[in-house]
Write an enzyme that holds these catalytic residues in place. Structure first.
Site, mmCIF file in Angstrom:
data_model
loop_
_atom_site.group_PDB
_atom_site.id
_atom_site.type_symbol
_atom_site.label_atom_id
_atom_site.label_comp_id
_atom_site.label_asym_id
_atom_site.label_seq_id
_atom_site.Cartn_x
_atom_site.Cartn_y
_atom_site.Cartn_z
ATOM 1 N N HIS A 19 -2.303 80.916 38.101
ATOM 2 C CA HIS A 19 -3.071 79.852 38.758
ATOM 3 C C HIS A 19 -3.720 78.963 37.701
ATOM 4 O O HIS A 19 -4.486 79.438 36.868
ATOM 5 C CB HIS A 19 -4.157 80.452 39.644
ATOM 6 N N ASP A 57 -4.332 86.556 46.312
ATOM 7 C CA ASP A 57 -2.937 86.153 46.176
ATOM 8 C C ASP A 57 -2.171 87.257 45.438
ATOM 9 O O ASP A 57 -2.653 87.809 44.458
ATOM 10 C CB ASP A 57 -2.846 84.831 45.397
ATOM 11 N N SER A 101 -4.410 85.215 37.704
ATOM 12 C CA SER A 101 -5.301 84.071 37.906
ATOM 13 C C SER A 101 -6.349 84.120 36.789
ATOM 14 O O SER A 101 -5.979 84.077 35.617
ATOM 15 C CB SER A 101 -5.924 84.135 39.315
#
Length: 194
Positions: A46, A139, A19
């Site tokens: 992401h 995540d 991310s």
């Protein structure tokens, strides 16, 4: 602890999730992939959902392996790097194809690292290597756990080397990682798979 040289020829698939700080991390890892790298590599990064991704354009000229944005029902080619498209979960299917899904976000993210990792663990089992990189949410922790449960190899970026350490720390709280490495060390490990 697994010796890196024992992984040569054992891994058919690699999944990677990142991310915040992920583009910079991938700028270290993807150009280091050797031309002989054979596993398929699936990446969830992401990104803003409302804009097209430029990841293929950024990395295609810097990597010795083919780089694509994944298409739904696309067959998986060894040695190819697949990026999840914005606003779609990317899954690996039993018939060794890719599926895209617009199901609900997971950890506020679509694509979700967990969704990719869990589906790949079901297909590849012990022949899968999963890597959690820099990021600012949780995540990937559940997905890396699924890889561990399936007998796959788990790798986490050293939190103190990550631009955003929360994702790596969350994974380490959930999974006894086989390797906790800096980015150059992860690049060396990937090179050892050939």
């Amino acid at each position: 602890m697994i010796a890196p040289e024992t992984l040569r020829g054992r891994i058919d698939g690699v999944v990677m999730g990142a991310s915040a700080g992920g583009v910079e991390a991938l700028a270290v890892l993807l150009p280091a992939l050797p031309a002989a790298f054979r596993p398929a590599l699936f990446i969830v990064l992401h990104l803003p959902r409302e804009r097209p991704s430029l990841l293929v354009e950024i990395f295609a000229k810097r990597c010795a392996r083919p780089i694509r944005e994944a298409d739904d029902k696309e067959p998986i080619a060894p040695g190819t790097v697949y990026f999840a498209p914005p606003d779609y979960h990317m899954l690996v299917e039993r018939e060794h194809g890719i599926a895209l899904s617009a199901d609900e976000p997971v950890h506020y993210s679509r694509p979700s690292i967990d969704v990719l990792f869990e589906s790949a663990a079901e297909v590849y089992g012990e022949r899968l290597l999963g890597i959690i990189l820099t990021g600012a949410n949780e995540d990937g922790a559940a997905g890396l756990h699924a890889i561990h449960q399936a007998g796959g190899v788990t790798v986490v970026q050293q939190p103190d080397s990550a631009k955003a350490p929360l994702m790596a720390m969350s994974a380490l709280q959930r999974v006894p990682a086989d390797f906790v490495l800096s980015l150059p060390e992860i690049a060396q490990l990937l090179g050892a798979l050939t």
